[in-house]
Design a protein around this motif. Structure first.
Motif, PDB file in Angstrom:
ATOM      1  N   TYR A  56      35.044  27.754  43.194  1.00 25.40           N
ATOM      2  CA  TYR A  56      35.567  26.654  44.017  1.00 25.40           C
ATOM      3  C   TYR A  56      36.650  27.243  44.915  1.00 25.40           C
ATOM      4  O   TYR A  56      37.465  28.049  44.474  1.00 25.40           O
ATOM      5  N   GLU A 107      28.776  29.718  45.869  1.00 26.92           N
ATOM      6  CA  GLU A 107      28.636  28.373  45.299  1.00 26.92           C
ATOM      7  C   GLU A 107      28.955  28.313  43.799  1.00 26.92           C
ATOM      8  O   GLU A 107      28.971  27.241  43.212  1.00 26.92           O
ATOM      9  N   ASP A 108      29.197  29.478  43.181  1.00 28.88           N
ATOM     10  CA  ASP A 108      29.601  29.477  41.762  1.00 28.88           C
ATOM     11  C   ASP A 108      31.079  29.171  41.590  1.00 28.88           C
ATOM     12  O   ASP A 108      31.523  28.770  40.518  1.00 28.88           O
ATOM     13  N   ARG A 147      28.130  34.135  43.228  1.00 27.33           N
ATOM     14  CA  ARG A 147      27.756  33.537  44.509  1.00 27.33           C
ATOM     15  C   ARG A 147      28.903  32.628  44.938  1.00 27.33           C
ATOM     16  O   ARG A 147      29.612  32.080  44.096  1.00 27.33           O
ATOM     17  N   GLY A 169      32.594  24.012  46.706  1.00 28.80           N
ATOM     18  CA  GLY A 169      32.114  24.842  45.606  1.00 28.80           C
ATOM     19  C   GLY A 169      31.715  24.049  44.388  1.00 28.80           C
ATOM     20  O   GLY A 169      31.514  22.833  44.445  1.00 28.80           O
ATOM     21  N   ASN A 170      31.628  24.769  43.295  1.00 29.53           N
ATOM     22  CA  ASN A 170      31.171  24.198  42.027  1.00 29.53           C
ATOM     23  C   ASN A 170      32.307  23.402  41.364  1.00 29.53           C
ATOM     24  O   ASN A 170      33.339  23.975  41.034  1.00 29.53           O
ATOM     25  N   PRO A 171      32.112  22.104  41.165  1.00 22.97           N
ATOM     26  CA  PRO A 171      33.182  21.312  40.543  1.00 22.97           C
ATOM     27  C   PRO A 171      33.475  21.737  39.104  1.00 22.97           C
ATOM     28  O   PRO A 171      34.487  21.339  38.548  1.00 22.97           O
ATOM     29  N   ARG A 172      32.581  22.535  38.526  1.00 21.62           N
ATOM     30  CA  ARG A 172      32.847  23.031  37.165  1.00 21.62           C
ATOM     31  C   ARG A 172      33.104  24.534  37.165  1.00 21.62           C
ATOM     32  O   ARG A 172      32.910  25.209  36.155  1.00 21.62           O
ATOM     33  N   ALA A 173      33.555  25.042  38.298  1.00 18.07           N
ATOM     34  CA  ALA A 173      33.742  26.492  38.422  1.00 18.07           C
ATOM     35  C   ALA A 173      34.757  27.016  37.410  1.00 18.07           C
ATOM     36  O   ALA A 173      35.753  26.364  37.120  1.00 18.07           O
ATOM     37  N   ILE A 182      38.732  20.182  38.086  1.00 16.85           N
ATOM     38  CA  ILE A 182      37.848  21.352  37.949  1.00 16.85           C
ATOM     39  C   ILE A 182      38.156  22.118  36.658  1.00 16.85           C
ATOM     40  O   ILE A 182      37.269  22.636  36.009  1.00 16.85           O
TER      41      ILE A 182
END
Ligand code: URA
Length: 260
Positions: free
Chosen positions: A148, A145-146, A143, A100-104, A182
């Motif tokens: 983690y 991918e938004d 989404r 996923g997004n590392p900045r989620a 994160i």
């Protein structure tokens, strides 16, 4: 230097230093009165230079403020082809690190990879994963991918058995490091194993869910595991309530919708 150190003590110290390195702690400080041998043994094993100085503070308190900013990539590298617990020889195909997004702002934490995850190397890709995707997209309007997604442990237990306590204890420091990198605004623990491991509370799911917890400076909510929801869809309504609580915290609009 260090010639007189007992080999057993040397091995024990080296192992302790490797453990701290795994946690992302690389700097060690000699306390007043500590022998040079004891302080220097780590130099051979620490992956970054060991700093020997003599402040009268605890090594852990002092060094955590100096932890280098790790990346998820570094953590994955530190895990390597892990053999730290028995699961590596009990049929695991691969390590399932997280995705996923590392900045989620939002992180979901499940229990352990299942067969599909073990095959594909990604968490929540089987039937439970499809329901989780549905909760994320149709429920929360995000989404996959938004956010983690990770698990308490990174290897599949044989026959999907519940992870043993020592397996969780050995593996979860890596998850803690992922969380630290994160820095999500909200963590959602999926199911009782994730909740109990993170919160160190022994309580039923109905007691655990529906409220906020403070977890290492992050807000944490507990909800039902998607695999449980597949077995007992009547609980989806409660899970949707939990997600709404999370959405409110994240400032996401809450649509009037059904719970499927
Ligand atoms: N169940 C989990 O807890 N995690 C996964 O990745 C898949 C199923």
């Amino acid at each position: 230097m260090g010639k007189s150190l007992d080999p057993q003590l040397r091995a024990a110290l080296a192992s302790r230093i490797r453990y701290y390195n795994d946690l992302g702690i690389y700097d060690f400080y000699r306390r007043p009165g500590q022998t040079m041998e004891a302080a220097s043994v780590g130099a051979e094993h620490a992956t970054l230079p060991v700093v020997i100085s003599s402040p009268a503070k605890s090594a852990v308190t002092e060094s955590t403020s100096k932890v280098p900013v790790a990346t998820l990539h570094t953590i994955r590298e530190d895990i390597g082809e892990c053999t730290r617990c028995r699961l590596h020889k009990l049929g695991r195909k691969q390590i399932v690190f997280g995705v996923g997004n590392p900045r989620a702002q939002l992180m979901f934490i499940g229990e352990a990879p299942g067969a599909d995850e073990d095959e594909q190397g990604e968490p929540f890709v089987g039937r439970a994963g499809q329901l989780l995707n549905n909760m994320i997209t149709n429920g929360m309007g995000l989404r996959r991918e938004d956010v983690y997604i990770a698990n308490i442990i990174k290897c599949r237990p044989p026959n999907n058995r519940t992870p043993e306590r020592d397996e969780c204890e050995t593996c979860s420091p890596f998850l803690m490091r992922q969380i630290e990198v994160i820095r999500p605004k909200v963590i959602v623990a999926l199911g009782s194993i994730a909740a109990k491991t993170l919160l160190a509370i022994n309580a039923s799911m109905s007691e655990l869910r529906g409220r906020w917890y403070e977890f290492r400076g992050t807000k944490l909510a507990v909800t039902y595991h998607p695999a449980f929801l597949l077995r007992d869809p009547r609980q989806k309504k409660a899970a949707w309530k939990d997600l709404q609580m999370v959405m409110k915290e994240l400032g996401l609009p809450i649509p009037a919708r059904n719970t499927d």
